[in-house]
Design a protein around this motif. Structure first.
Motif, mmCIF file in Angstrom:
data_model
loop_
_atom_site.group_PDB
_atom_site.id
_atom_site.type_symbol
_atom_site.label_atom_id
_atom_site.label_comp_id
_atom_site.label_asym_id
_atom_site.label_seq_id
_atom_site.Cartn_x
_atom_site.Cartn_y
_atom_site.Cartn_z
ATOM 1 N N PRO A 63 68.467 20.691 -33.221
ATOM 2 C CA PRO A 63 67.723 19.525 -32.759
ATOM 3 C C PRO A 63 68.375 18.205 -33.189
ATOM 4 C CG PRO A 63 66.203 21.196 -33.475
ATOM 5 C CD PRO A 63 67.579 21.720 -33.796
ATOM 6 N N GLY A 64 68.716 17.368 -32.191
ATOM 7 C CA GLY A 64 69.270 16.042 -32.458
ATOM 8 C C GLY A 64 70.757 16.013 -32.750
ATOM 9 N N LEU A 65 71.426 17.147 -32.737
ATOM 10 C CA LEU A 65 72.855 17.186 -33.095
ATOM 11 C C LEU A 65 73.675 17.659 -31.897
ATOM 12 C CD1 LEU A 65 74.285 16.581 -35.828
ATOM 13 C CD2 LEU A 65 74.445 19.044 -36.149
ATOM 14 N N ILE A 66 74.469 16.729 -31.357
ATOM 15 C CA ILE A 66 75.212 17.027 -30.125
ATOM 16 C C ILE A 66 76.696 17.188 -30.444
ATOM 17 C CG2 ILE A 66 75.768 16.192 -27.783
ATOM 18 C CD1 ILE A 66 72.726 16.508 -28.268
ATOM 19 N N ASP A 67 77.275 18.293 -29.976
ATOM 20 C CA ASP A 67 78.719 18.475 -30.090
ATOM 21 C C ASP A 67 79.356 17.864 -28.841
ATOM 22 O OD1 ASP A 67 81.336 19.222 -30.239
ATOM 23 O OD2 ASP A 67 80.948 21.332 -30.721
ATOM 24 N N SER A 68 79.918 16.663 -29.011
ATOM 25 C CA SER A 68 80.477 15.945 -27.850
ATOM 26 C C SER A 68 81.546 16.760 -27.142
ATOM 27 C CB SER A 68 81.073 14.607 -28.282
ATOM 28 O OG SER A 68 80.121 13.841 -28.958
ATOM 29 N N ARG A 69 82.251 17.609 -27.891
ATOM 30 C CA ARG A 69 83.339 18.376 -27.267
ATOM 31 C C ARG A 69 82.830 19.252 -26.134
ATOM 32 N NH1 ARG A 69 85.301 20.568 -33.022
ATOM 33 N NH2 ARG A 69 83.077 21.026 -32.969
ATOM 34 N N LYS A 70 81.521 19.606 -26.220
ATOM 35 C CA LYS A 70 80.933 20.438 -25.163
ATOM 36 C C LYS A 70 80.062 19.628 -24.223
ATOM 37 C CE LYS A 70 80.340 24.626 -27.949
ATOM 38 N NZ LYS A 70 79.288 25.388 -28.640
ATOM 39 N N CYS A 71 79.833 18.354 -24.532
ATOM 40 C CA CYS A 71 78.863 17.566 -23.761
ATOM 41 C C CYS A 71 79.512 17.018 -22.482
ATOM 42 C CB CYS A 71 78.320 16.425 -24.618
ATOM 43 S SG CYS A 71 77.165 15.378 -23.737
ATOM 44 N N ILE A 72 78.887 17.295 -21.357
ATOM 45 C CA ILE A 72 79.432 16.890 -20.055
ATOM 46 C C ILE A 72 79.559 15.367 -19.959
ATOM 47 C CG2 ILE A 72 78.988 16.942 -17.551
ATOM 48 C CD1 ILE A 72 77.371 19.590 -18.158
ATOM 49 N N SER A 73 78.655 14.672 -20.609
ATOM 50 C CA SER A 73 78.719 13.212 -20.599
ATOM 51 C C SER A 73 80.034 12.752 -21.231
ATOM 52 C CB SER A 73 77.518 12.653 -21.362
ATOM 53 O OG SER A 73 77.559 11.270 -21.367
ATOM 54 N N TYR A 74 80.363 13.332 -22.364
ATOM 55 C CA TYR A 74 81.633 13.000 -23.032
ATOM 56 C C TYR A 74 82.820 13.409 -22.146
ATOM 57 C CZ TYR A 74 85.750 13.600 -25.903
ATOM 58 O OH TYR A 74 87.044 13.549 -26.366
ATOM 59 N N LEU A 75 82.775 14.636 -21.662
ATOM 60 C CA LEU A 75 83.933 15.159 -20.927
ATOM 61 C C LEU A 75 84.229 14.331 -19.683
ATOM 62 C CD1 LEU A 75 83.145 18.988 -21.204
ATOM 63 C CD2 LEU A 75 85.033 17.770 -22.321
ATOM 64 N N THR A 76 83.189 13.945 -18.937
ATOM 65 C CA THR A 76 83.412 13.265 -17.661
ATOM 66 C C THR A 76 83.733 11.777 -17.832
ATOM 67 O OG1 THR A 76 81.026 12.967 -17.434
ATOM 68 C CG2 THR A 76 82.019 14.829 -16.259
ATOM 69 N N ILE A 77 83.285 11.175 -18.923
ATOM 70 C CA ILE A 77 83.455 9.719 -19.046
ATOM 71 C C ILE A 77 84.372 9.297 -20.187
ATOM 72 C CG2 ILE A 77 82.207 7.552 -19.535
ATOM 73 C CD1 ILE A 77 80.034 8.524 -17.697
ATOM 74 N N GLU A 78 84.176 9.883 -21.351
ATOM 75 C CA GLU A 78 84.911 9.408 -22.529
ATOM 76 C C GLU A 78 86.254 10.100 -22.723
ATOM 77 O OE1 GLU A 78 84.052 7.037 -24.694
ATOM 78 O OE2 GLU A 78 82.051 6.625 -23.912
ATOM 79 N N LYS A 79 86.320 11.374 -22.349
ATOM 80 C CA LYS A 79 87.535 12.130 -22.665
ATOM 81 C C LYS A 79 88.752 11.599 -21.904
ATOM 82 C CE LYS A 79 89.937 16.425 -22.342
ATOM 83 N NZ LYS A 79 90.559 16.639 -23.624
ATOM 84 N N LYS A 80 89.817 11.406 -22.673
ATOM 85 C CA LYS A 80 91.072 10.963 -22.059
ATOM 86 C C LYS A 80 91.921 12.203 -21.743
ATOM 87 C CE LYS A 80 91.228 6.709 -24.746
ATOM 88 N NZ LYS A 80 90.856 6.733 -26.149
ATOM 89 N N GLY A 81 92.845 12.061 -20.817
ATOM 90 C CA GLY A 81 93.799 13.141 -20.554
ATOM 91 C C GLY A 81 93.207 14.277 -19.741
ATOM 92 N N ASP A 82 94.007 15.345 -19.619
ATOM 93 C CA ASP A 82 93.592 16.483 -18.792
ATOM 94 C C ASP A 82 92.526 17.316 -19.484
ATOM 95 O OD1 ASP A 82 95.442 15.715 -16.951
ATOM 96 O OD2 ASP A 82 97.020 17.046 -17.744
ATOM 97 N N PHE A 83 91.801 18.091 -18.673
ATOM 98 C CA PHE A 83 90.877 19.086 -19.229
ATOM 99 C C PHE A 83 91.650 20.355 -19.559
ATOM 100 C CE2 PHE A 83 87.373 17.219 -16.345
ATOM 101 C CZ PHE A 83 86.846 16.457 -17.382
ATOM 102 N N LEU A 103 85.954 4.189 -16.826
ATOM 103 C CA LEU A 103 86.501 5.425 -16.271
ATOM 104 C C LEU A 103 87.580 5.060 -15.264
ATOM 105 C CD1 LEU A 103 85.975 8.557 -16.063
ATOM 106 C CD2 LEU A 103 84.813 7.993 -13.959
ATOM 107 N N ARG A 104 88.808 5.442 -15.598
ATOM 108 C CA ARG A 104 89.893 5.055 -14.707
ATOM 109 C C ARG A 104 90.002 6.039 -13.540
ATOM 110 N NH1 ARG A 104 93.813 4.920 -19.308
ATOM 111 N NH2 ARG A 104 94.683 6.543 -17.986
ATOM 112 N N PHE A 105 90.786 5.626 -12.535
ATOM 113 C CA PHE A 105 90.922 6.437 -11.327
ATOM 114 C C PHE A 105 91.478 7.825 -11.661
ATOM 115 C CE2 PHE A 105 93.195 7.522 -7.297
ATOM 116 C CZ PHE A 105 92.070 7.587 -6.487
ATOM 117 N N ASP A 106 92.430 7.890 -12.598
ATOM 118 C CA ASP A 106 93.014 9.204 -12.902
ATOM 119 C C ASP A 106 91.964 10.157 -13.486
ATOM 120 O OD1 ASP A 106 92.925 7.640 -15.185
ATOM 121 O OD2 ASP A 106 94.824 8.362 -16.011
ATOM 122 N N ARG A 107 91.048 9.617 -14.291
ATOM 123 C CA ARG A 107 89.991 10.490 -14.848
ATOM 124 C C ARG A 107 88.987 10.884 -13.767
ATOM 125 N NH1 ARG A 107 88.295 7.482 -20.347
ATOM 126 N NH2 ARG A 107 90.369 6.707 -20.822
#
Ligand code: B12
Ligand code: SF4
Ligand code: SF4
Length: 305
Positions: free
Chosen positions: A199-219, A290-294
């Motif tokens: 409860p209340g603890l999010i692992d950003s590495r798995k969070c779609i919000s992080y992956l789609t917006i914050e994550k740089k580079g390839d998946f 969010l850049r075009f490449d992402r």
């Protein structure tokens, strides 16, 4: 001396849905929670979260003059039927840049206060500052932090942006509100990637919000599998929340819904978008980072499903 009531009147005139005052000192439980999150590496590649941790945990280190923190919530919800097959776009990305909108309203409040009482010092932050906004919002009694880690504002729900005005005038801290999650675990069960570790603890590495917006580079191939048809952000752990289903009401701020038609676009229509069009659609939007490449990377991942 300006009263808290006078400040509240000014805040509501600016159109905010809720506000409250917090002591500048965070309770130890919030500090522990943050340390646990960062020490576990749940901030993924958001290296800026590692910087100035001590200042983030104690804002008096940066602002020795602080006496109180005014916290505001701005409702961005708008009801719509989710088109079944189109790529999903989270609600917060369907409007103009909330950082600028909330900041402008907070600066208006600060100007009004400065006029009423010369000598007032204030500092505004919306999202990007070294301030744990949800913790201050909870301390200020705006609502409670749900198991999905969102601040659920009483009578409004969690579809709201937060902002803070750090002030050099004292204000009595509002009472914290009761947590109303009870035995519910809907968000934990609904999260498509298991990102809500506890409860209340999010692992950003798995969070779609992080992956789609914050994550740089390839998946990685594993990450590409996690998007679950989300193109920007993710609202699953908010959509399933009974309090949002009960309380969420349409925003009065039309700028938060000025890109609503984007939900109508099919994957093929998104794929046809050129870089110029992308810039035209998303200039001054909340996804401008969010850049075009992402964007293309996200589309490729949705196509591969
Ligand atoms: C980094 C960040 C992210 C990261 C990490 C999210 C996370 N949960 O940590 C990612 C990219 C994944 C993200 C996603 C989203 N984010 Co974001 N994000 C931030 C940011 C910049 C910092 C958050 C942070 O410090 N995280 C570290 C954790 C540990 O802190 P925290 O979640 O805020 O929790 C604190 C308290 O809530 C408390 N707490 C929480 N649970 C519990 C439980 C217990 C037992 C205890 C004791 C304490 C406790 O302790 C924590 C430390 O004090 C803030 C803006 C800001 N400056 O605060 C926006 C912010 C939190 N995000 C916001 C939004 C809107 C989102 C999304 C909904 C966007 C979307 N639709 O895709 C998602 C929601 C995902 C989710 N379930 O959290 C809003 C939240 C509004 C609200 N009503 O809560 C904020 C406040 C931005 C804003 N100014 O409006 N985000
Ligand atoms: S935003 Fe989506 S992926 Fe992230 S915790 Fe919530 S449901 Fe899970
Ligand atoms: S879905 Fe249930 S557990 Fe999750 S935040 Fe909402 S009320 Fe709390």
């Amino acid at each position: 001396m300006i009263s808290a009531e006078q400040i509240r009147t000014i805040v509501f005139k600016e159109g905010f849905a809720a506000c409250g005052f917090s002591d500048p000192i965070l309770k130890p439980a919030y500090i522990m929670h943050f340390k646990k999150w960062i020490n576990a590496g749940y901030h993924a590649d958001m290296r800026w979260m590692e910087r100035n941790v001590e200042k983030r945990l104690d804002i008096r280190k940066r602002f020795p003059w602080v006496k109180s923190v005014l916290v505001v919530a701005d409702n961005y919800f708008n009801h719509f039927d989710v088109p079944l097959y189109n790529p999903r776009i989270s609600r917060y990305t369907l409007g103009s840049d909330y950082h600028a909108i909330v900041k402008k309203k907070l600066l208006n409040i600060l100007s009004a206060l400065e006029e009423m009482e010369p000598g007032i010092i204030g500092k505004v932050y919306v999202d990007t500052g070294p301030v744990i906004e949800r913790a201050f919002a909870a301390q200020a009694g705006l609502g409670w932090i749900g198991k999905n880690s969102s601040l659920i504002v009483n009578d409004i729900g969690s579809y709201c942006f937060l902002g803070v005005l750090i002030l050099n005038i004292p204000a009595k801290q509002s009472n914290e509100t009761e947590k109303l999650c009870g035995n519910c675990t809907k968000c934990i069960e609904a999260c498509p990637t298991g990102a809500i570790i506890e409860p209340g603890l999010i692992d950003s590495r798995k969070c779609i919000s992080y992956l789609t917006i914050e994550k740089k580079g390839d998946f990685t191939s594993r990450e590409a599998q996690l998007l679950n048809n989300w193109l920007f952000g993710c609202d699953v752990c908010q959509e399933c929340c009974p309090w949002n289903q009960k309380w969420a009401k349409n925003t009065n701020e039309t700028k938060y819904i000025d890109r609503l038609l984007l939900i109508e676009r099919s994957l093929n229509e998104w794929l046809e978008i050129t870089e110029e069009e992308f810039k035209r659609i998303f200039t001054n939007s909340s996804v401008k980072l969010l850049r075009f490449d992402r964007f293309r990377r996200n589309l490729q991942a949705l196509m591969s499903k």
